[in-house]
Write a protein that holds these residues in place. Structure first.
Motif, PDB file in Angstrom:
ATOM      1  N   THR A 254       4.842  -3.152  -3.713  1.00 26.93           N
ATOM      2  CA  THR A 254       6.225  -3.544  -3.504  1.00 26.93           C
ATOM      3  C   THR A 254       6.494  -3.765  -2.017  1.00 26.93           C
ATOM      4  N   ASN A 255       7.630  -4.408  -1.719  1.00 29.35           N
ATOM      5  CA  ASN A 255       7.931  -4.785  -0.339  1.00 29.35           C
ATOM      6  C   ASN A 255       8.092  -3.598   0.609  1.00 29.35           C
ATOM      7  N   ASP A 256       8.416  -2.422   0.064  1.00 28.48           N
ATOM      8  CA  ASP A 256       8.616  -1.269   0.938  1.00 28.48           C
ATOM      9  C   ASP A 256       7.321  -0.545   1.282  1.00 28.48           C
ATOM     10  N   VAL A 298      -1.149  -5.598  -9.920  1.00 29.00           N
ATOM     11  CA  VAL A 298      -0.112  -4.629  -9.534  1.00 29.00           C
ATOM     12  C   VAL A 298      -0.713  -3.226  -9.565  1.00 29.00           C
ATOM     13  N   LYS A 299      -0.484  -2.474  -8.511  1.00 32.48           N
ATOM     14  CA  LYS A 299      -1.068  -1.143  -8.378  1.00 32.48           C
ATOM     15  C   LYS A 299      -0.364  -0.143  -9.291  1.00 32.48           C
ATOM     16  N   HIS A 311       9.551  -3.730 -10.710  1.00 31.19           N
ATOM     17  CA  HIS A 311      10.010  -3.770  -9.318  1.00 31.19           C
ATOM     18  C   HIS A 311       9.515  -5.032  -8.628  1.00 31.19           C
ATOM     19  N   ILE A 312       8.238  -5.330  -8.777  1.00 28.53           N
ATOM     20  CA  ILE A 312       7.657  -6.508  -8.127  1.00 28.53           C
ATOM     21  C   ILE A 312       8.232  -7.793  -8.709  1.00 28.53           C
ATOM     22  N   ALA A 313       8.429  -7.839 -10.019  1.00 32.40           N
ATOM     23  CA  ALA A 313       9.028  -9.024 -10.642  1.00 32.40           C
ATOM     24  C   ALA A 313      10.421  -9.290 -10.065  1.00 32.40           C
ATOM     25  N   ARG A 314      11.205  -8.241  -9.898  1.00 27.02           N
ATOM     26  CA  ARG A 314      12.546  -8.407  -9.347  1.00 27.02           C
ATOM     27  C   ARG A 314      12.494  -8.912  -7.904  1.00 27.02           C
TER      28      ARG A 314
END
Length: 337
Positions: A254-256, A298-299, A311-314
């Motif tokens: 994810t971006n964070d 995806v991890k 989360h990644i899809a969003r």
């Protein structure tokens, strides 16, 4: 994303169980992509592996093989192998037929375990096939995997005795090779994945193509590292002519996730920025509007947090200003593109 495009693609998604249809169907598909394994991390039964098959033909290639036998069984249970012809009156399951007869070659992006474990475990029951890859990948397989210590030497080079079931086929960047006993042509380009080289493979037939990217990290132009940009320059003509049917590409974190802990992987923002670069190379974002991008790798985590796939899809869709159609790969599902 343009509302009309989004609406038209949503109408193509099948909501029923997979046995009643593919997870995604293009209006004019040329390929079937079956996700045998889609994740990375602690899920050892669902690691990166994608079967790419031209529609209407009993031939396919496997892009990486982190999960193979188990992935084929899951795909069979979900009905994703139902339209692949098999020999009548055979004792083999449909999954067994696909392994032994339909899969004509392996395209291995790099030798990390989550991309090759299924190949190793299935090898005693497999039929002879070529393994394609860049020389660095194939040298690692022959020296450190199929070496009669970690596993019996199923290859045709390296430690003796060599069984020779798998024939290593070294590839050069951008140079096309035709897979024996098929109408499939493949090309490879190097990608940067931390300290090692990974690979992007272009699978072509009848003028149409699917692009599969192994693990990769974002370009760092300030360091002279632009492997993705070089790849986009090579495949841009296919995109502009609408002959590239889909891209399979990772978004691991994810971006964070801290930049210094990405270990050579991508976040959604990296994916979006790289695809904006593809649009720029092509001459404008209208060239990538409606392009299908199947997200993989995806991890998985043991942390009690939001599902990282969700989360990644969003994050991908929130930042999608190009009209790209993102699909989150799910094990056992079929995608017609």
């Amino acid at each position: 994303m343009n509302a009309q495009i989004l609406s038209s693609f949503r109408n193509l998604i099948k909501k029923e169980p997979s046995s009643q249809g593919p997870a995604f169907a293009d209006t004019h598909p040329d390929f079937e992509i079956i996700a045998l394994g889609t994740r990375s991390g602690v899920i050892d039964g669902n690691l990166t592996s994608y079967m790419v098959r031209p529609l209407g033909r009993n031939e396919a290639v496997l892009c990486d093989a982190g999960t193979l036998g188990h992935g084929l069984k899951i795909a069979e249970q979900k009905g994703s192998l139902d339209d692949i012809p098999i020999m009548p009156d055979s004792s083999l399951s449909r999954a067994g037929h696909v392994l032994k007869q339909t899969v004509r070659a392996y395209l291995i992006s790099h030798p990390h375990l989550d991309h090759i474990a299924g190949l190793v475990l299935a090898s005693p029951d497999d039929t002879p096939k070529p393994i394609y890859g860049l020389p660095s990948t194939l040298n690692a397989l022959s020296s450190h995997l199929f070496n009669n210590e970690i596993w019996g030497n199923q290859g045709n080079r390296g430690a003796e005795p060599a069984i020779g079931k798998y024939s290593y086929q070294d590839m050069e960047s951008g140079v096309a090779q035709t897979i024996a006993k098929s109408d499939l042509t493949i090309r490879a380009w190097p990608l940067k994945h931390g300290p090692m080289t990974s690979t992007a493979f272009l699978i072509e037939t009848n003028g149409k193509a699917v692009l599969y990217l192994g693990d990769t990290e974002a370009d760092k132009p300030e360091n002279g590292e632009q492997k993705l940009h070089e790849l986009w320059e090579a495949i841009a003509p296919l995109v502009k002519e609408q002959r590239l049917k889909a891209i399979v590409m990772e978004a691991t974190y994810t971006n964070d996730h801290p930049e210094n802990a990405l270990a050579g992987h991508m976040t959604p923002e990296h994916v979006l920025q790289s695809l904006r670069d593809l649009a720029l190379v092509c001459g404008g974002r209208h060239y990538v509007r409606g392009l299908k991008v199947l997200i993989t790798h995806v991890k998985e985590t043991f942390h009690m947090t939001e599902n990282p796939v969700t989360h990644i899809a969003r994050e991908l869709n929130d930042g999608n200003d190009m009209g790209i159609y993102f699909l989150m790969a799910k094990q056992g599902e079929s995608y017609l593109v």
